[in-house]
Design an enzyme around this catalytic site. Structure first.
Site, PDB file in Angstrom:
ATOM      1  NE  ARG A  82      -2.671   0.841   3.482  1.00 58.06           N
ATOM      2  CZ  ARG A  82      -3.380   0.570   4.585  1.00 58.06           C
ATOM      3  NH1 ARG A  82      -4.616   0.101   4.466  1.00 58.06           N
ATOM      4  NH2 ARG A  82      -2.869   0.756   5.775  1.00 58.06           N
ATOM      5  CE  LYS A 184      -2.955   4.503   6.984  1.00 55.77           C
ATOM      6  NZ  LYS A 184      -4.420   4.528   7.174  1.00 55.77           N
ATOM      7  CD  GLU A 220     -12.091   5.484   3.716  1.00 55.05           C
ATOM      8  OE1 GLU A 220     -11.689   4.831   4.685  1.00 55.05           O
ATOM      9  OE2 GLU A 220     -11.390   5.722   2.723  1.00 55.05           O
TER      10      GLU A 220
HETATM   11  C1  LIG Z   1      -5.503   3.752   7.403  1.00 52.71           C
HETATM   12  C2  LIG Z   1      -6.898   3.996   6.950  1.00 52.71           C
HETATM   13  C3  LIG Z   1      -7.919   3.048   7.120  1.00 52.71           C
HETATM   14  C4  LIG Z   1      -7.714   1.752   7.864  1.00 52.71           C
HETATM   15  O1  LIG Z   1      -6.798   0.888   7.244  1.00 52.71           O
HETATM   16  P1  LIG Z   1      -6.133  -0.315   8.035  1.00 52.71           P
HETATM   17  O2  LIG Z   1      -5.157  -0.864   7.069  1.00 52.71           O
HETATM   18  O3  LIG Z   1      -7.206  -1.271   8.359  1.00 52.71           O
HETATM   19  O4  LIG Z   1      -5.521   0.259   9.263  1.00 52.71           O
HETATM   20  C5  LIG Z   1      -9.176   3.331   6.614  1.00 52.71           C
HETATM   21  N1  LIG Z   1      -9.427   4.510   5.992  1.00 52.71           N
HETATM   22  C6  LIG Z   1      -8.486   5.443   5.830  1.00 52.71           C
HETATM   23  C7  LIG Z   1      -8.835   6.707   5.139  1.00 52.71           C
HETATM   24  C8  LIG Z   1      -7.192   5.221   6.294  1.00 52.71           C
HETATM   25  O5  LIG Z   1      -6.262   6.170   6.129  1.00 52.71           O
END
Ligand SMILES: *Cc1c(COP(=O)(O)O)cnc(C)c1O
Length: 341
Positions: A82, A184, A220
């Site tokens: 990622r 991210k 989300e």
């Molecule tokens: C980090 C993140 C998540 C959760 O991801 P995990 O890999 O499960 O920790 C969900 N949404 C956003 C916007 C994120 O930055």
């Protein structure tokens, strides 16, 4: 190894200095070897790309002490992949995946005294990140970068018991179609701060963002993916190119299907459908799943049948199974658990 004298059960989710962090530098088109260092301070030029144009991305993961006393981390290869995706989208150099995983392992091992003991409910949070470190004033990618990994012990997420969240449908957008919602990037968080501060002021725990183009489908929250349970126990999660692919959520879908024998669907979820669901949870590394009790859409309330006092039964099974896998109480699928020590 003697553990630090920390009140693990009462730790919050905050930064706590640990002994070592990993640092590697990218210069003249190549990464150096990198090293574990003691100094927690970063020194960069005032005009560094990260400071001027927010050229930075990060990852979040955890190390756990298992029931039989090993220190492990969960699916670090997916965090590495990622971060590679994030770097490509932000015109940053990729830190090779095998080196990413090794840097995580080495950093956790060097801070073994801060890995909370089994049963404490606490964990060691791991934060890999990268930023443009050389000066940039005309808009372009930086020439030099730093990749770092630090750790910080964090307390049990559900301190004092589980409390389902109340969330609001936000009037702000988190991510544009064809934007950066799927990576991210720090920038996604900077622009969500006003929305979350406002939501908190109004008494809500979180924001539900809808798709920016039509404002009809569920995306989300600022930092966690949605997972819904239908009245006939199917697991449904929203599908969209602007959702960040949560590793927790992807793992829970596998757990639902392979461990609990439930049907799973990743598809567009119209907001209008949400009132039909029986349970709702937010998935992310920090909490695994936080149950949502109520969603408020401009005065219109949706309350899930699981209520405001406990996790719904399916959410609880998912939570117990995945945390059981992470803590070594339940056998993990091949490749999910990376043993550190
Ligand atoms: C980090 C993140 C998540 C959760 O991801 P995990 O890999 O499960 O920790 C969900 N949404 C956003 C916007 C994120 O930055």
């Amino acid at each position: 190894m003697e553990k630090k004298n920390i009140d693990w059960a009462n730790l919050g989710f905050g930064y706590h200095d640990t002994d070592k962090r990993f640092v590697a530098n990218y210069k003249n088109g190549a990464w150096d070897e990198g090293a574990l260092v003691s100094d927690a301070t970063v020194q960069i030029n005032e005009c560094a790309g990260v400071l001027q144009y927010a050229q930075t991305c990060f990852e979040g993961m955890k190390a756990y002490t298992t029931q039989d006393g090993h220190i492990v981390t969960f699916r670090p290869d997916l965090n590495a992949q990622r971060m590679e995706d994030s770097c490509r989208r932000l015109e940053m150099p990729v830190f090779p995946k095998e080196r990413f995983v090794k840097a995580v392992i080495d950093t956790v091992a060097a801070n073994e005294a801060y890995v909370p003991p089994y049963g404490s409910g606490a964990t060691l949070y791991i934060r890999p990140y990268m930023f443009g470190s050389s000066s940039v004033i005309g808009v372009k990618p930086a020439d030099e970068y730093q990749f770092r990994v630090f750790t910080t012990p964090v307390g049990p997420y559900f301190k004092g018991g589980v409390k389902p969240l109340t969330i609001k449908v936000s009037d702000f957008d988190r991510a544009a179609p064809h934007g950066t919602g799927h990576i991210k990037a720090g920038l996604n968080y900077a622009m969500s701060l006003h929305a979350i501060v406002t939501a908190h002021e109004e008494g809500y725990d979180e924001n539900m963002y809808l798709d920016a183009a039509t404002r009809t489908n569920v995306e989300e929250t600022g930092g966690a993916n949605f997972l819904f349970v239908t009245k006939d126990n199917k697991i449904v999660t929203p599908k969209s190119d602007s959702i960040l692919p949560s590793i927790t959520r992807r793992s829970l879908m596998v757990v639902a299907k392979d461990y609990l024998g439930l049907e799973v669907e990743e598809r567009v979820v119209p907001f209008e459908e949400v009132k039909e669901f029986a349970e709702c949870g937010l998935c992310g590394t920090a909490a695994v799943i936080s149950p949502v009790g109520r969603i408020v859409d401009h005065g219109r309330e949706i309350t899930f049948s699981s209520g405001m006092n406990e996790m719904g039964p399916i959410t609880k099974k998912l939570y117990d199974t995945l945390t059981g896998i992470q803590m070594g109480r339940i056998e993990a699928p091949e490749g999910w658990i990376q043993v550190i020590k």
